[in-house]
Design a protein around this motif. Sequence first.
Motif, PDB file in Angstrom:
ATOM      1  N   PRO A 335       0.083  -2.390   4.361  1.00  0.00           N
ATOM      2  CA  PRO A 335       0.120  -1.395   3.290  1.00  0.00           C
ATOM      3  C   PRO A 335       1.410  -0.582   3.213  1.00  0.00           C
ATOM      4  O   PRO A 335       1.893  -0.287   2.107  1.00  0.00           O
ATOM      5  CB  PRO A 335      -1.086  -0.496   3.612  1.00  0.00           C
ATOM      6  N   ALA A 336       1.971  -0.216   4.348  1.00  0.00           N
ATOM      7  CA  ALA A 336       3.147   0.653   4.341  1.00  0.00           C
ATOM      8  C   ALA A 336       4.316   0.064   3.572  1.00  0.00           C
ATOM      9  O   ALA A 336       5.114   0.796   2.964  1.00  0.00           O
ATOM     10  CB  ALA A 336       3.575   0.977   5.776  1.00  0.00           C
ATOM     11  N   THR A 337       4.450  -1.258   3.576  1.00  0.00           N
ATOM     12  CA  THR A 337       5.563  -1.906   2.865  1.00  0.00           C
ATOM     13  C   THR A 337       5.109  -2.701   1.644  1.00  0.00           C
ATOM     14  O   THR A 337       5.953  -3.180   0.882  1.00  0.00           O
ATOM     15  CB  THR A 337       6.323  -2.856   3.812  1.00  0.00           C
ATOM     16  N   MET A 338       3.803  -2.841   1.473  1.00  0.00           N
ATOM     17  CA  MET A 338       3.311  -3.676   0.373  1.00  0.00           C
ATOM     18  C   MET A 338       2.513  -2.835  -0.632  1.00  0.00           C
ATOM     19  O   MET A 338       3.097  -2.209  -1.506  1.00  0.00           O
ATOM     20  CB  MET A 338       2.497  -4.851   0.940  1.00  0.00           C
ATOM     21  N   THR A 339       1.214  -2.784  -0.512  1.00  0.00           N
ATOM     22  CA  THR A 339       0.376  -2.157  -1.544  1.00  0.00           C
ATOM     23  C   THR A 339       0.567  -0.650  -1.663  1.00  0.00           C
ATOM     24  O   THR A 339       0.276  -0.063  -2.706  1.00  0.00           O
ATOM     25  CB  THR A 339      -1.108  -2.433  -1.253  1.00  0.00           C
ATOM     26  N   HIS A 340       1.027   0.010  -0.592  1.00  0.00           N
ATOM     27  CA  HIS A 340       1.160   1.469  -0.609  1.00  0.00           C
ATOM     28  C   HIS A 340       2.604   1.917  -0.424  1.00  0.00           C
ATOM     29  O   HIS A 340       2.874   3.049  -0.032  1.00  0.00           O
ATOM     30  CB  HIS A 340       0.261   2.087   0.469  1.00  0.00           C
ATOM     31  N   GLY A 341       3.534   1.034  -0.749  1.00  0.00           N
ATOM     32  CA  GLY A 341       4.946   1.354  -0.608  1.00  0.00           C
ATOM     33  C   GLY A 341       5.404   2.500  -1.490  1.00  0.00           C
ATOM     34  O   GLY A 341       6.409   3.151  -1.204  1.00  0.00           O
ATOM     35  N   ALA A 342       4.664   2.783  -2.581  1.00  0.00           N
ATOM     36  CA  ALA A 342       5.051   3.860  -3.502  1.00  0.00           C
ATOM     37  C   ALA A 342       4.697   5.238  -2.973  1.00  0.00           C
ATOM     38  O   ALA A 342       5.146   6.252  -3.523  1.00  0.00           O
ATOM     39  CB  ALA A 342       4.369   3.641  -4.863  1.00  0.00           C
ATOM     40  N   ILE A 343       3.874   5.295  -1.922  1.00  0.00           N
ATOM     41  CA  ILE A 343       3.451   6.581  -1.374  1.00  0.00           C
ATOM     42  C   ILE A 343       4.454   7.026  -0.305  1.00  0.00           C
ATOM     43  O   ILE A 343       4.748   6.262   0.625  1.00  0.00           O
ATOM     44  CB  ILE A 343       2.034   6.479  -0.780  1.00  0.00           C
ATOM     45  N   PRO A 344       5.003   8.231  -0.392  1.00  0.00           N
ATOM     46  CA  PRO A 344       5.967   8.703   0.613  1.00  0.00           C
ATOM     47  C   PRO A 344       5.383   8.637   2.022  1.00  0.00           C
ATOM     48  O   PRO A 344       4.199   8.883   2.228  1.00  0.00           O
ATOM     49  CB  PRO A 344       6.235  10.156   0.190  1.00  0.00           C
ATOM     50  N   ARG A 345       6.224   8.311   2.990  1.00  0.00           N
ATOM     51  CA  ARG A 345       5.768   8.118   4.359  1.00  0.00           C
ATOM     52  C   ARG A 345       5.044   9.343   4.906  1.00  0.00           C
ATOM     53  O   ARG A 345       4.007   9.221   5.573  1.00  0.00           O
ATOM     54  CB  ARG A 345       6.952   7.781   5.277  1.00  0.00           C
ATOM     55  N   GLU A 346       5.562  10.540   4.608  1.00  0.00           N
ATOM     56  CA  GLU A 346       4.917  11.741   5.134  1.00  0.00           C
ATOM     57  C   GLU A 346       3.505  11.917   4.582  1.00  0.00           C
ATOM     58  O   GLU A 346       2.598  12.415   5.269  1.00  0.00           O
ATOM     59  CB  GLU A 346       5.754  12.988   4.827  1.00  0.00           C
ATOM     60  N   GLU A 347       3.284  11.463   3.338  1.00  0.00           N
ATOM     61  CA  GLU A 347       1.939  11.533   2.764  1.00  0.00           C
ATOM     62  C   GLU A 347       1.028  10.483   3.401  1.00  0.00           C
ATOM     63  O   GLU A 347      -0.149  10.733   3.639  1.00  0.00           O
ATOM     64  CB  GLU A 347       1.997  11.329   1.243  1.00  0.00           C
TER      65      GLU A 347
END
Length: 379
Positions: A335-347
């Motif tokens: 998810p961090a690099t694929m499906t949820h890549g648009a979400i900022p890391r801190e979030e």
Amino acid sequence: MKFGTKAVHAGVKPDPSTGAIMTPIYQTSTYVQRSPGDHKGFEYSRTQNPTRFALQDSIAALENAKHGLVFGSGLAAIDAVIKLLKPGDEVISGNDLYGGTYRIFTKVFENFGIKFHFVDMSNADNIKSHINENTKLIWLETPTNPMMSIIDIKAVAKLAKEQKILLGVDNTFASPALQNPMDLGADFVMHSVTKYLGGHSDVVMGALAMDDDTLYERLAFIQNSCGAVAGPQDCFLVLRGIKTLGIRMERHCENGEKVANYLANHPKVKDVYWPGFESHPNHHIAKAQMKGFGGMISFTFHEDDMQLSFRVMEKLKLFALAESLGGVESLANHPATMTHGAIPREERMKVGLLDSLIRLSVGIEDADDLIADLEQALA
């Protein structure tokens, strides 16, 4: 009518001209009219298509709703919902949700003056403090993507009704086979039909189901006016896929339980997120509002090492490294690099979506083979 029977028969009637048991694919853009301005029949396939109508009726029936609408994608369905609002309106959503939903909320609709609040919805009381006179919609997923958080739909629906706020539920992860938000008080349900409803990784589509006639008319107007409709070929494929939804979900649940327990006992795995565990937060709510716990699982390692996750996923053979979920084949996702890549890391970090987290969509293969694949990849 039991769900398995409903899945086979809902919305599907024999073709009146031939008696065909499957709804024909009405692959046409337009229809001949008897006289100019005759609006009693079919006019244009963006507005009306018999194959699409059959699918809409089927999805409505599966969700115990009066009305259904299908769109070109799940995000197109969400897009239609937010177009019910106007500048200055506010939306309360979960702080753990699909990255594409977060992206369309923050990168598209915030530019049109709509405000979004992302809050912890694990307790309905957390929502209350964010409600004001501008709040027009509460949007939730349960189980959430990818942390499998469980939200009490009935409790949120009670709050929404008291405040006269619309409640929409993304029911993609559970599917109508396992959960029916309309029965728990939701105003409408959204599905990424691409996932479990289609079930074979060959269609991209979204859907909405609702009871209220006025809400249906408003959304149907948006569907037609903005044009993000699903094509007849795709509607046919989903109608076919829905017929096996009941038995597919049984297998997804069985396999999901076996894989989740295997991972929970693996020495390299730290946390396993699956609603079927008694230790899972709000497990008692999942047990009350779901008929099964599904085949979606996320897990992390003792070290939050993205490269470790990459190495494991690259070694998988049966679990395909790919976007999406809900098909008959098993998939692994980062998810961090694929499906949820648009979400900022801190979030992401606030809700536990670590760099090492892997999300599995457990398919309907033999569970022993899936576990063996994980065993060799984790070795």
